[in-house]
Design a protein around this motif. Structure first.
Motif, mmCIF file in Angstrom:
data_model
loop_
_atom_site.group_PDB
_atom_site.id
_atom_site.type_symbol
_atom_site.label_atom_id
_atom_site.label_comp_id
_atom_site.label_asym_id
_atom_site.label_seq_id
_atom_site.Cartn_x
_atom_site.Cartn_y
_atom_site.Cartn_z
ATOM 1 N N ILE A 124 0.817 -1.213 0.000
ATOM 2 C CA ILE A 124 0.000 0.000 0.000
ATOM 3 C C ILE A 124 0.851 1.262 0.000
ATOM 4 N N CYS A 125 1.777 1.345 0.960
ATOM 5 C CA CYS A 125 2.545 2.596 1.042
ATOM 6 C C CYS A 125 3.872 2.509 0.319
ATOM 7 N N CYS A 177 -3.159 -14.561 1.957
ATOM 8 C CA CYS A 177 -2.725 -14.608 0.567
ATOM 9 C C CYS A 177 -1.235 -14.342 0.412
ATOM 10 N N ASN A 178 -0.548 -14.282 1.562
ATOM 11 C CA ASN A 178 0.891 -14.026 1.568
ATOM 12 C C ASN A 178 1.262 -12.615 1.124
ATOM 13 N N VAL A 197 0.338 -2.664 9.462
ATOM 14 C CA VAL A 197 -1.012 -2.841 9.990
ATOM 15 C C VAL A 197 -1.837 -1.569 9.807
ATOM 16 N N HIS A 198 -1.176 -0.419 9.930
ATOM 17 C CA HIS A 198 -1.920 0.834 9.769
ATOM 18 C C HIS A 198 -2.403 1.008 8.330
ATOM 19 N N CYS A 199 -1.594 0.550 7.406
ATOM 20 C CA CYS A 199 -1.950 0.704 5.994
ATOM 21 C C CYS A 199 -3.171 -0.143 5.655
ATOM 22 N N ILE A 200 -3.118 -1.408 6.060
ATOM 23 C CA ILE A 200 -4.217 -2.313 5.685
ATOM 24 C C ILE A 200 -5.489 -1.929 6.433
ATOM 25 N N GLN A 201 -5.282 -1.451 7.663
ATOM 26 C CA GLN A 201 -6.423 -1.027 8.466
ATOM 27 C C GLN A 201 -7.167 0.104 7.775
ATOM 28 N N GLN A 202 -6.373 1.049 7.308
ATOM 29 C CA GLN A 202 -6.957 2.198 6.630
ATOM 30 C C GLN A 202 -7.652 1.753 5.337
ATOM 31 N N TRP A 203 -7.021 0.833 4.670
ATOM 32 C CA TRP A 203 -7.592 0.323 3.418
ATOM 33 C C TRP A 203 -8.929 -0.355 3.678
ATOM 34 N N LEU A 204 -8.936 -1.196 4.676
ATOM 35 C CA LEU A 204 -10.151 -1.951 4.951
ATOM 36 C C LEU A 204 -11.271 -1.049 5.447
ATOM 37 N N ASP A 205 -10.880 0.120 5.985
ATOM 38 C CA ASP A 205 -11.883 1.073 6.452
ATOM 39 C C ASP A 205 -12.618 1.741 5.302
ATOM 40 N N THR A 206 -12.029 1.765 4.147
ATOM 41 C CA THR A 206 -12.704 2.425 3.032
ATOM 42 C C THR A 206 -13.785 1.508 2.469
ATOM 43 N N PRO A 207 -14.910 2.072 2.056
ATOM 44 C CA PRO A 207 -16.047 1.246 1.576
ATOM 45 C C PRO A 207 -15.669 0.417 0.343
ATOM 46 N N THR A 208 -14.805 0.957 -0.491
ATOM 47 C CA THR A 208 -14.490 0.230 -1.728
ATOM 48 C C THR A 208 -13.668 -1.013 -1.480
ATOM 49 N N ALA A 209 -13.075 -1.092 -0.276
ATOM 50 C CA ALA A 209 -12.186 -2.212 -0.025
ATOM 51 C C ALA A 209 -12.924 -3.539 -0.021
ATOM 52 N N GLY A 249 -13.288 -5.590 2.093
ATOM 53 C CA GLY A 249 -12.594 -6.653 2.810
ATOM 54 C C GLY A 249 -11.654 -7.463 1.955
ATOM 55 N N LEU A 250 -11.294 -6.893 0.824
ATOM 56 C CA LEU A 250 -10.425 -7.668 -0.057
ATOM 57 C C LEU A 250 -8.983 -7.203 0.058
ATOM 58 N N CYS A 251 -8.086 -8.119 -0.264
ATOM 59 C CA CYS A 251 -6.661 -7.752 -0.293
ATOM 60 C C CYS A 251 -6.455 -6.798 -1.463
ATOM 61 N N PRO A 252 -5.790 -5.658 -1.233
ATOM 62 C CA PRO A 252 -5.619 -4.697 -2.319
ATOM 63 C C PRO A 252 -4.714 -5.217 -3.434
ATOM 64 N N MET A 253 -3.989 -6.253 -3.139
ATOM 65 C CA MET A 253 -3.069 -6.754 -4.150
ATOM 66 C C MET A 253 -3.738 -7.803 -5.037
ATOM 67 N N CYS A 254 -4.387 -8.770 -4.412
ATOM 68 C CA CYS A 254 -4.861 -9.902 -5.196
ATOM 69 C C CYS A 254 -6.383 -10.018 -5.218
ATOM 70 N N ARG A 255 -7.039 -9.111 -4.522
ATOM 71 C CA ARG A 255 -8.511 -9.081 -4.531
ATOM 72 C C ARG A 255 -9.142 -10.338 -3.932
ATOM 73 N N GLN A 256 -8.372 -11.081 -3.194
ATOM 74 C CA GLN A 256 -8.997 -12.178 -2.451
ATOM 75 C C GLN A 256 -9.443 -11.607 -1.115
ATOM 76 N N PRO A 257 -10.434 -12.227 -0.505
ATOM 77 C CA PRO A 257 -10.828 -11.740 0.817
ATOM 78 C C PRO A 257 -9.610 -11.742 1.734
ATOM 79 N N PHE A 258 -9.415 -10.609 2.434
ATOM 80 C CA PHE A 258 -8.197 -10.497 3.237
ATOM 81 C C PHE A 258 -8.416 -11.037 4.639
ATOM 82 N N SER A 259 -7.512 -11.866 5.070
ATOM 83 C CA SER A 259 -7.533 -12.296 6.456
ATOM 84 C C SER A 259 -6.103 -12.599 6.876
ATOM 85 N N LEU A 260 -5.916 -12.651 8.188
ATOM 86 C CA LEU A 260 -4.554 -12.828 8.679
ATOM 87 C C LEU A 260 -4.169 -14.287 8.648
ATOM 88 N N LYS A 261 -2.939 -14.498 8.321
ATOM 89 C CA LYS A 261 -2.419 -15.855 8.269
ATOM 90 C C LYS A 261 -2.327 -16.385 9.698
#
Lengths: 784, 134
Positions: free
Chosen positions: B36-37, B62-63, B68-80, B82-94
């Motif tokens: 993200i950054c 998704c590896n 954490v601040h970057c992804i948090q901010q990303w997930l806070d946006t409506p367009t996100a 809940g997807l990974c900004p890189m691969c568009r799979q649903p994002f969750s922690l490994k």
């Protein structure tokens, strides 16, 4: 002597007037006339009193009440005539005043014995001669005036008075102007004697003036025939003292501004008081610059000395120059020269950190050098104060005291015009810097900072020193000088103003570094509580990105294989860290790490060294309990898994430290276990960072220079596209211009640090390569 | 000659311990940057000053790794969504990764809120906090 007609006539008439007496006194008369005649050099008086016969002749013929007036008149005519003849045939040979005196005495001598002339008659005659001499014998006239000057200068006022009165009678009036000129010349001599080496006394002008007046004024005023309270002349004398003071001090500019600086303050203050016209200032500063260049800006002078001189000069200039205009000239003057010195910033920072005495000595710098550095740091340390401009007020105050009536001769209206309406601008060279008060309030320190190219340079250099310092820290505590310097830099250099992104990241880096050290301390405390951990290990855990260290692949070649025990200890620390800080791992940087090692030789001799860890690890290959080990370069390299060049460097380091020896035949390095010359074994304090200065042993001077040049050209190759680009766009450019453009254009990561002269040598190199051509004006352009 | 280490002042650098990272072939150096950054994992997100504890890293299932601040901010946006900004799979922690341990709770809420309203059953499960980590 050939007698002229007139002479013969006169003598005949004299005989004739004697009349009856002539028969008996003819011989006496002849004798008397000869005795009187200045032209009869062999038989006249010869400055001796008359003999008896002449005496009686005088008695009967002249000093006699019965002497007849016509006879005396003729005798007078005779004397005057003969004297004139003698004078006009001889006056050319007169050169000096003493010749004159002699001649006048020669003429007057016989008249002492004759009551021939009345009071004024003879004096008038003599005055006539004097007057004639002044106008028709310029050599003599000049000599006499010179004699007068010399006598006054030598304080022989009695004789001077004689010469002066002679001159006055010759000229027919008193020669005040001449005398004043001579007095002023005397002032000059007197002043130069009094002023020359007196830098520490206050009110020198006033005191010298007073002592001058006390010793000479009464005599001089008599000569000048003026009352002792004639202030027109005394004022002129005082002003002449001032002018002398300025002139002498201008000549000594460098001495008082730099060499003697803190002691010469009184004289600087006095100079400020008397310096009134901008032209005098300009003269002073110009002279200072000339001397500064001649005495300081030379290759043989170290950078620290230049800086010290500069700081002193700036302080002095600020003391003298209340308008704060002129110091900029010095800065501009010195800057290009200092830019050629790569160690300028380091020297400055060293001084600022007060490392003149402590750390410099450690790294083997000469003591004198350290002294200069500590002097410089002292000078810098009191430069953080704002500059007080109280003097400004006093100067404007004196302006108000300006008397409206300047000279009684001028009409008032023209005085008013001269005072208020006529304004001539200050010389343009002095207004380069507009006295900005806010700038001034920040103090001399900022002026010193101005000397350097840009603040970035200082920050970058400070960062480097700071980093080095932290790496070499033996605990977690930073000395106060670093803290205070950091604070000053933050305030002064605008570290916390965040003018651009680079500054921001620099400040951030420093903060992160400090925090890393702090956290390392906490972690270390925690870890040392763990049982069975080696507490002799004091780790620093850094955020490598902020320390400018490459963490990954590139540096892995330097990942030395540690001795088992050390490796074990390190692993314990790494594991504990991973436990304490979840999700993080550690990586060791041997080049930055510091170790204290103890070497125990087979013969029981021990020595201690403090070196970087990689050096110690390479040496540890030779470690063995009993016998001494011999290894080849290749063996060592394989053992520690480091490339050969670096191992070679480190082995050379140990050779120089007299820990190892090298056998050229077998190519074996061996420990110096049984060396008798234990005294020679000096404890080496070389740290990791300075280790790079040790080159291979067979590096001769020329080769070193060549390799340096090679290195420079290689680094310049990187900026070559930039140069090419700007030459394509702009045609031909001078090296200075290219240099300043490069400074702006080349990204920081690429790091352009070359000086103008280095750039120029590179450009010349490119000319040789047929990439560039140089123009007659010293500029360079691309080959078409 | 015997060499003994009397005192050692080692300099360690820390880095995030990303499993499998050692073996990963780095092709263009991009691997180490937060998607993200575009700042190194071991650096900070743009809003942080100090790296490390203050600005931790999280590893996605998704590896893809982010501050954490970057992804948090990303997930806070409506367009996100809940997807990974890189691969568009649903994002969750490994799961079972040391890095992620402390970040679980922090991200859970964000992840729940950011899930799109219409989800299939499979995705519904992730709304429960305990399923944020799969």
């Amino acid at each position: 002597m050939v007698s002229t007609n007139e002479e013969t006539q006169l003598v005949e008439q004299l005989h004739y007037t004697l009349g009856d007496l002539d028969a008996s006194f003819s011989d006496d008369l002849e004798g008397l006339l000869t005795w009187l005649n200045p032209n009869e050099t062999q038989s006249n008086h010869q400055l001796r009193p008359p003999i008896l016969r002449i005496k009686s002749a005088i008695k009967t013929l002249v000093n006699n009440k019965n002497a007849q007036e016509p006879f005396l008149d003729l005798l007078r005519q005779f004397v005057v005539y003969q004297t004139r003849v003698h004078f006009f045939s001889n006056f050319r040979s007169l050169v000096h005043f003493k010749d004159l005196q002699k001649l006048e005495r020669y003429y007057e001598f016989p008249l002492r014995f004759l009551e021939l002339f009345g009071d004024g008659e003879w004096t008038e005659e003599i005055s006539g001669f004097r007057n004639y001499l002044i106008f028709y014998h310029p050599v003599l006239a000049r000599n006499v005036k010179l004699r007068l000057k010399q006598l006054i200068l030598e304080d022989d006022f009695e004789m001077a008075m004689k010469v002066y009165s002679w001159l006055c009678s010759a000229e027919g009036h008193s020669l005040t102007q001449l005398l004043v000129d001579i007095i002023l010349a005397k002032v000059k001599v007197f002043a130069s004697k009094e002023f020359s080496a007196e830098f520490t006394r206050r009110f020198v002008i006033m005191e010298t003036y007073n002592s001058f007046m006390a010793s000479f004024w009464s005599t001089l005023s008599t000569m000048l025939e003026c009352p002792e309270d004639n202030h027109e002349i005394t004022k002129e004398i005082y002003e002449s003292f001032e002018a002398q003071f300025i002139e002498i001090r201008t000549r000594q500019a460098f001495d008082i501004f730099v060499t003697e600086y803190p002691n010469s303050k009184p004289t600087l203050l006095e100079l400020r008081a008397v310096l009134k016209s901008p032209s005098k200032y300009t003269q002073l500063i110009t002279e200072l610059l000339v001397q500064f260049e001649a005495r300081v800006l030379k290759p043989s002078v170290t950078t620290v000395e230049i800086l010290l001189s500069y700081v002193k000069a700036i302080k002095s200039i600020l003391t003298v120059d209340i308008s704060n205009r002129y110091f900029q000239l010095l800065t501009n003057f010195v800057r290009p020269y200092l830019m050629e010195r790569r160690d300028a910033v380091v020297s400055f920072l060293n001084a600022m950190l007060g490392m003149g005495t402590i750390e410099h000595r450690e790294s083997g710098t000469k003591v004198s050098q350290a002294n200069i550095t500590s002097q410089l740091s002292k000078e810098i340390s009191d430069s953080y104060q704002p500059i007080f401009t109280t003097t400004m007020e006093s100067s404007s105050h004196s302006q108000q005291q300006y008397t409206p009536i300047r000279a009684t001769g001028e009409p008032v209206c023209s005085q008013v015009i001269a005072r208020f309406l006529e304004w001539s601008p200050e010389p343009s060279d002095s207004i380069q810097f507009n006295g900005d008060n806010s700038f001034m309030s920040e103090g001399i320190f900022n002026i010193i900072i101005e000397l350097f190219d840009s603040r970035d340079v200082i920050i970058a250099e400070f960062l480097r020193l700071f980093k080095e310092k932290l790496f070499n820290l033996r605990g977690y505590r930073l000395e106060t000088n670093w803290h205070s310097s950091l604070k000053i830099l933050k305030e002064r250099v605008g570290l916390n103003k965040f003018s651009n992104a680079q500054d921001f990241s620099n400040v951030n880096n420093i903060d992160v570094m400090l925090r890393d050290i702090k956290q390392s301390e906490d972690l270390c405390c925690e870890m040392h509580k763990i049982p069975n951990i080696n507490v002799d290990i004091v780790p620093k855990i850094i955020s490598y990105l902020f320390w400018g260290i490459v963490s990954d692949s590139e540096s892995s070649s330097r990942e030395v294989v540690l001795p088992t025990k050390l490796d074990h200890d390190m692993t314990i620390y790494k594991n504990n860290y991973a436990k304490m800080k979840k999700g993080r791992k550690l990586r060791l940087h041997p080049a930055q790490s510091l170790v204290k090692i103890r070497l125990t030789c087979a013969n029981g001799r021990t020595s201690r060294h403090e070196v970087s860890m990689d050096k110690a690890v390479i040496l540890s290959c030779f470690s063995s309990e009993h016998e001494s080990k011999s290894l080849t370069l290749e063996e060592v390299s394989a053992k520690v898994d480091v490339e050969k060049e670096f191992v070679q460097q480190v082995l050379n380091f140990w050779l120089q430290a007299s820990v190892l020896t090298y056998d050229h035949e077998s190519g074996l390095y061996c420990t110096l276990d049984h060396g008798e010359n234990s005294d020679d074994v000096k404890s080496s304090r070389m740290l990791g960072s300075t280790g790079s200065t040790i080159h291979g042993r067979n590096d001769s001077g020329a080769a070193a220079v060549r390799s340096q040049q090679q290195e420079l050209f290689q680094s310049m190759e990187r900026v070559w596209p930039f140069i090419k680009g700007m030459l394509t766009n702009l045609g031909s450019m001078k090296p200075e211009k290219i240099h300043s453009f490069l400074k702006m254009a080349v990204p920081k990561e690429m790091g352009f640090t070359a000086t103008v002269s280095q750039l120029e040598s590179f450009l010349c190199h490119m000319v040789d390569e047929n990439q560039l051509e140089s123009t007659a004006s010293g500029a360079f352009k691309l080959v078409k | 000659m015997l060499l003994e280490f009397e005192k050692v002042y080692p300099v360690f650098s820390w880095s995030w311990d990303i499993p499998g990272d050692e073996n990963a072939v780095k092709e263009n150096g991009d691997e180490d940057l937060c998607g993200i950054c575009r700042v190194s994992y071991n650096g900070t997100c743009p809003s942080c000053k100090y790296p490390g504890d203050d600005c931790p890293l999280v590893i996605g299932e998704c590896n893809h790794n982010f501050h954490v601040h970057c992804i948090q901010q990303w997930l806070d946006t409506p367009t996100a969504k809940g997807l990974c900004p890189m691969c568009r799979q649903p994002f969750s922690l490994k799961r079972n990764v040391a890095i992620n341990e402390f970040q679980m709770g922090r991200l859970a809420k964000v992840l729940i809120n950011s899930q799109p309203a219409t989800l299939n059953d499979d995705q519904d499960m992730m709304m429960e906090p305990e399923f944020v980590v799969r």
